[in-house]
Design an enzyme around this catalytic site. Structure first.
Site, PDB file in Angstrom:
ATOM      1  N   ARG A  34       7.701  -2.133 -39.262  1.00 51.24           N
ATOM      2  CA  ARG A  34       9.832  -2.245 -39.091  1.00 51.24           C
ATOM      3  C   ARG A  34      10.382  -3.575 -38.521  1.00 51.24           C
ATOM      4  O   ARG A  34      11.372  -3.508 -38.878  1.00 51.24           O
ATOM      5  CB  ARG A  34       9.624  -1.611 -37.732  1.00 51.24           C
ATOM      6  CG  ARG A  34      10.984  -1.010 -37.062  1.00 51.24           C
ATOM      7  CD  ARG A  34      10.895   0.239 -35.561  1.00 51.24           C
ATOM      8  NE  ARG A  34      10.681   2.043 -36.383  1.00 51.24           N
ATOM      9  CZ  ARG A  34      10.386   2.620 -35.765  1.00 51.24           C
ATOM     10  NH1 ARG A  34      10.751   2.463 -34.236  1.00 51.24           N
ATOM     11  NH2 ARG A  34      10.504   3.622 -35.730  1.00 51.24           N
ATOM     12  N   LYS A  44      -2.977   4.827 -31.364  1.00 56.06           N
ATOM     13  CA  LYS A  44      -2.055   3.641 -30.536  1.00 56.06           C
ATOM     14  C   LYS A  44      -1.975   2.719 -31.840  1.00 56.06           C
ATOM     15  O   LYS A  44      -1.191   1.740 -31.683  1.00 56.06           O
ATOM     16  CB  LYS A  44      -2.976   2.786 -29.268  1.00 56.06           C
ATOM     17  CG  LYS A  44      -3.427   4.163 -28.517  1.00 56.06           C
ATOM     18  CD  LYS A  44      -4.851   4.270 -27.390  1.00 56.06           C
ATOM     19  CE  LYS A  44      -5.970   4.071 -27.844  1.00 56.06           C
ATOM     20  NZ  LYS A  44      -6.403   5.520 -28.532  1.00 56.06           N
ATOM     21  N   THR A  45      -3.372   1.818 -32.194  1.00 53.39           N
ATOM     22  CA  THR A  45      -3.156   0.828 -33.506  1.00 53.39           C
ATOM     23  C   THR A  45      -2.741   1.015 -34.832  1.00 53.39           C
ATOM     24  O   THR A  45      -1.692   0.375 -34.968  1.00 53.39           O
ATOM     25  CB  THR A  45      -4.258   0.721 -33.926  1.00 53.39           C
ATOM     26  OG1 THR A  45      -5.234  -0.025 -32.459  1.00 53.39           O
ATOM     27  CG2 THR A  45      -4.404  -0.662 -34.897  1.00 53.39           C
ATOM     28  N   THR A  46      -3.067   2.596 -34.794  1.00 55.31           N
ATOM     29  CA  THR A  46      -0.903   3.071 -35.713  1.00 55.31           C
ATOM     30  C   THR A  46       0.151   2.894 -35.644  1.00 55.31           C
ATOM     31  O   THR A  46       1.313   2.396 -36.439  1.00 55.31           O
ATOM     32  CB  THR A  46      -1.729   4.579 -35.958  1.00 55.31           C
ATOM     33  OG1 THR A  46      -2.785   4.800 -36.039  1.00 55.31           O
ATOM     34  CG2 THR A  46      -1.000   5.264 -37.256  1.00 55.31           C
ATOM     35  N   GLU A  52      -6.688  -4.171 -28.702  1.00 57.06           N
ATOM     36  CA  GLU A  52      -7.394  -4.180 -28.214  1.00 57.06           C
ATOM     37  C   GLU A  52      -7.221  -5.015 -27.804  1.00 57.06           C
ATOM     38  O   GLU A  52      -9.116  -5.070 -26.756  1.00 57.06           O
ATOM     39  CB  GLU A  52      -8.780  -4.149 -29.038  1.00 57.06           C
ATOM     40  CG  GLU A  52      -8.068  -2.905 -30.934  1.00 57.06           C
ATOM     41  CD  GLU A  52      -8.322  -1.557 -30.333  1.00 57.06           C
ATOM     42  OE1 GLU A  52      -8.349  -0.659 -29.417  1.00 57.06           O
ATOM     43  OE2 GLU A  52      -7.972  -1.143 -31.248  1.00 57.06           O
ATOM     44  N   LYS A  84      -6.146   9.408 -30.830  1.00 55.12           N
ATOM     45  CA  LYS A  84      -5.279   8.088 -31.873  1.00 55.12           C
ATOM     46  C   LYS A  84      -4.148   8.181 -31.925  1.00 55.12           C
ATOM     47  O   LYS A  84      -3.421   8.750 -31.900  1.00 55.12           O
ATOM     48  CB  LYS A  84      -6.165   9.064 -33.446  1.00 55.12           C
ATOM     49  CG  LYS A  84      -5.965   8.608 -34.718  1.00 55.12           C
ATOM     50  CD  LYS A  84      -6.510   9.405 -35.662  1.00 55.12           C
ATOM     51  CE  LYS A  84      -5.806   9.161 -37.541  1.00 55.12           C
ATOM     52  NZ  LYS A  84      -6.564   7.545 -37.544  1.00 55.12           N
ATOM     53  N   PHE A 116     -16.839  -7.227 -33.875  1.00 51.95           N
ATOM     54  CA  PHE A 116     -17.100  -5.819 -32.706  1.00 51.95           C
ATOM     55  C   PHE A 116     -18.272  -6.065 -31.926  1.00 51.95           C
ATOM     56  O   PHE A 116     -19.452  -6.028 -32.308  1.00 51.95           O
ATOM     57  CB  PHE A 116     -18.542  -4.552 -34.138  1.00 51.95           C
ATOM     58  CG  PHE A 116     -17.925  -3.568 -33.362  1.00 51.95           C
ATOM     59  CD1 PHE A 116     -18.346  -2.637 -33.304  1.00 51.95           C
ATOM     60  CD2 PHE A 116     -16.704  -2.432 -32.917  1.00 51.95           C
ATOM     61  CE1 PHE A 116     -18.946  -1.164 -32.932  1.00 51.95           C
ATOM     62  CE2 PHE A 116     -16.514  -1.426 -31.902  1.00 51.95           C
ATOM     63  CZ  PHE A 116     -17.804  -0.926 -32.109  1.00 51.95           C
ATOM     64  N   ASN A 134      -6.642   7.740 -24.618  1.00 51.03           N
ATOM     65  CA  ASN A 134      -8.505   8.525 -25.249  1.00 51.03           C
ATOM     66  C   ASN A 134      -7.323   9.126 -26.874  1.00 51.03           C
ATOM     67  O   ASN A 134      -8.673   9.235 -27.363  1.00 51.03           O
ATOM     68  CB  ASN A 134      -8.980   9.410 -25.276  1.00 51.03           C
ATOM     69  CG  ASN A 134      -9.397   8.441 -23.553  1.00 51.03           C
ATOM     70  OD1 ASN A 134      -9.770   7.307 -23.275  1.00 51.03           O
ATOM     71  ND2 ASN A 134     -10.157   9.403 -22.342  1.00 51.03           N
ATOM     72  N   TRP A 176     -19.526  -4.421 -29.348  1.00 55.78           N
ATOM     73  CA  TRP A 176     -20.828  -3.275 -29.171  1.00 55.78           C
ATOM     74  C   TRP A 176     -21.804  -3.219 -30.966  1.00 55.78           C
ATOM     75  O   TRP A 176     -22.914  -3.496 -29.980  1.00 55.78           O
ATOM     76  CB  TRP A 176     -19.841  -1.763 -29.074  1.00 55.78           C
ATOM     77  CG  TRP A 176     -19.186  -1.041 -28.273  1.00 55.78           C
ATOM     78  CD1 TRP A 176     -19.599  -1.845 -26.754  1.00 55.78           C
ATOM     79  CD2 TRP A 176     -17.608  -1.281 -28.652  1.00 55.78           C
ATOM     80  NE1 TRP A 176     -18.579  -1.227 -26.551  1.00 55.78           N
ATOM     81  CE2 TRP A 176     -17.050  -1.085 -27.287  1.00 55.78           C
ATOM     82  CE3 TRP A 176     -16.978  -0.690 -29.041  1.00 55.78           C
ATOM     83  CZ2 TRP A 176     -16.044  -0.599 -26.793  1.00 55.78           C
ATOM     84  CZ3 TRP A 176     -16.001  -0.090 -28.695  1.00 55.78           C
ATOM     85  CH2 TRP A 176     -15.636  -0.261 -28.147  1.00 55.78           C
TER      86      TRP A 176
HETATM   87  P1  ATP Z   1      -5.776   4.190 -34.736  1.00 58.04           P
HETATM   88  O1  ATP Z   1      -6.259   3.163 -34.997  1.00 58.04           O
HETATM   89  O2  ATP Z   1      -5.936   5.625 -35.674  1.00 58.04           O
HETATM   90  O3  ATP Z   1      -4.208   4.385 -34.200  1.00 58.04           O
HETATM   91  P2  ATP Z   1      -6.149   4.619 -31.815  1.00 58.04           P
HETATM   92  O4  ATP Z   1      -6.041   2.224 -32.041  1.00 58.04           O
HETATM   93  O5  ATP Z   1      -5.512   5.023 -31.229  1.00 58.04           O
HETATM   94  O6  ATP Z   1      -6.817   4.361 -33.268  1.00 58.04           O
HETATM   95  P3  ATP Z   1      -8.669   3.187 -30.697  1.00 58.04           P
HETATM   96  O7  ATP Z   1     -10.199   3.200 -29.627  1.00 58.04           O
HETATM   97  O8  ATP Z   1      -8.364   1.598 -30.955  1.00 58.04           O
HETATM   98  O9  ATP Z   1      -7.915   4.324 -30.879  1.00 58.04           O
HETATM   99  O10 ATP Z   1     -10.196   4.236 -31.806  1.00 58.04           O
HETATM  100  C1  ATP Z   1      -9.715   3.414 -33.712  1.00 58.04           C
HETATM  101  C2  ATP Z   1     -10.677   4.234 -34.943  1.00 58.04           C
HETATM  102  O11 ATP Z   1     -11.331   5.500 -33.985  1.00 58.04           O
HETATM  103  C3  ATP Z   1     -10.400   4.778 -35.412  1.00 58.04           C
HETATM  104  O12 ATP Z   1     -10.363   4.629 -36.600  1.00 58.04           O
HETATM  105  C4  ATP Z   1      -9.620   6.543 -35.377  1.00 58.04           C
HETATM  106  O13 ATP Z   1      -9.164   7.202 -36.008  1.00 58.04           O
HETATM  107  C5  ATP Z   1     -10.773   7.102 -33.787  1.00 58.04           C
HETATM  108  N1  ATP Z   1     -10.492   7.343 -33.329  1.00 58.04           N
HETATM  109  C6  ATP Z   1      -9.382   7.322 -32.174  1.00 58.04           C
HETATM  110  N2  ATP Z   1      -9.220   8.248 -31.054  1.00 58.04           N
HETATM  111  C7  ATP Z   1     -10.248   8.506 -31.279  1.00 58.04           C
HETATM  112  C8  ATP Z   1     -11.269   9.882 -30.448  1.00 58.04           C
HETATM  113  N3  ATP Z   1     -10.233  10.325 -29.822  1.00 58.04           N
HETATM  114  N4  ATP Z   1     -12.921  10.301 -31.064  1.00 58.04           N
HETATM  115  C9  ATP Z   1     -13.107  10.053 -32.337  1.00 58.04           C
HETATM  116  N5  ATP Z   1     -12.384   8.310 -32.359  1.00 58.04           N
HETATM  117  C10 ATP Z   1     -11.374   8.706 -32.644  1.00 58.04           C
HETATM  118 MG    MG Z   2      -6.487   1.014 -31.634  1.00 57.37          MG
END
Ligand code: ATP
Ligand code: MG
Length: 199
Positions: free
Chosen positions: A53, A43-45, A131, A41, A94, A39, A96
């Site tokens: 890379r 994963k995508t980053t 995702e 932040k 999206f 949960n 949702w």
């Molecule tokens: P990111 O894209 O920043 O690496 P993520 O892929 O880990 O995040 P996702 O669940 O895909 O997380 O959510 C994508 C968006 O929601 C991003 O803008 C991210 O900053 C935000 N986000 C990630 N984790 C959380 C959290 N725990 N609560 C609220 N928003 C979140």
């Molecule tokens: Mg993500």
């Protein structure tokens, strides 16, 4: 050298020999399956970081964006200029927002067909399925189909799967699984997602 320095030096030597042993044991060379879930932040980053890379060495990369395809994404804006990068985006964007199961399923299958082509192409060094965990959760894709494509992919190809609640069969077959743990997230204190930081 005093006692403390000697003890430190001995500890470092032990650590070094343990690391050297591990390095010597890692002899296999092949593509990997990585899962970035949890949960927190990042994963995508982390997935885009790995894309950068791989592109840096001139490898071909495919990124498939499920769900947030129509969202802005700074990495995509920048990296798409690289002719070695192919991005496939799920049409409805999206889920949702749309809440239309039939349209979403169709859009998912369309983009999955592109993912399957990448997963069958030995020239593609890295494939990111961003995702995709939600597609399995919502039942737009079935796990057997995804597993089969992953199992039959070229041996040198690496795949990164991102998303919360990864299917246990995916984590079971993955070589590397990282669970991003949420300690805190700014969003919960009412801070808006920030351009260039969150997307
Ligand atoms: P990111 O894209 O920043 O690496 P993520 O892929 O880990 O995040 P996702 O669940 O895909 O997380 O959510 C994508 C968006 O929601 C991003 O803008 C991210 O900053 C935000 N986000 C990630 N984790 C959380 C959290 N725990 N609560 C609220 N928003 C979140
Ligand atoms: Mg993500």
């Amino acid at each position: 050298m005093n006692d403390r320095d000697t003890r430190h030096q001995q500890a470092m030597q032990r650590l070094k020999s343990r690391v050297d042993e591990k390095v010597a044991e890692a002899t296999e060379q092949r593509g990997l399956l990585l899962v970035f879930t949890g949960n927190g932040k990042g994963k995508t980053t982390a997935a885009w970081g790995t894309v950068t890379r791989a592109l840096g060495y001139g490898y071909r990369v495919g990124v498939v964006q499920f769900i947030k395809g129509l969202w802005e994404c700074g990495e995509r804006e920048r990296l798409v200029e690289d002719s070695n990068l192919e991005v496939a985006i799920m049409a409805t964007g999206f889920t949702w927002d749309t809440q239309n199961r039939e349209a979403d399923t169709r859009a998912c299958r369309e983009v999955w067909a592109k993912a399957e082509r990448m997963l069958a192409d030995p020239d593609v060094y890295l494939v990111v399925l961003d995702e995709i965990t939600y597609m399995l959760k919502f039942g737009y894709l079935d796990i057997e189909t995804v597993k089969r494509a992953l199992e039959n992919r070229p041996a040198e190809q690496t795949v990164i799967i991102t998303g919360r609640n990864a299917h246990r069969e995916l984590t079971a077959m993955a070589d590397t699984v990282t669970e991003m743990q949420e300690v805190r997230h700014a969003f919960n204190s009412g801070v808006q997602a920030r351009r260039g930081i969150d997307y």
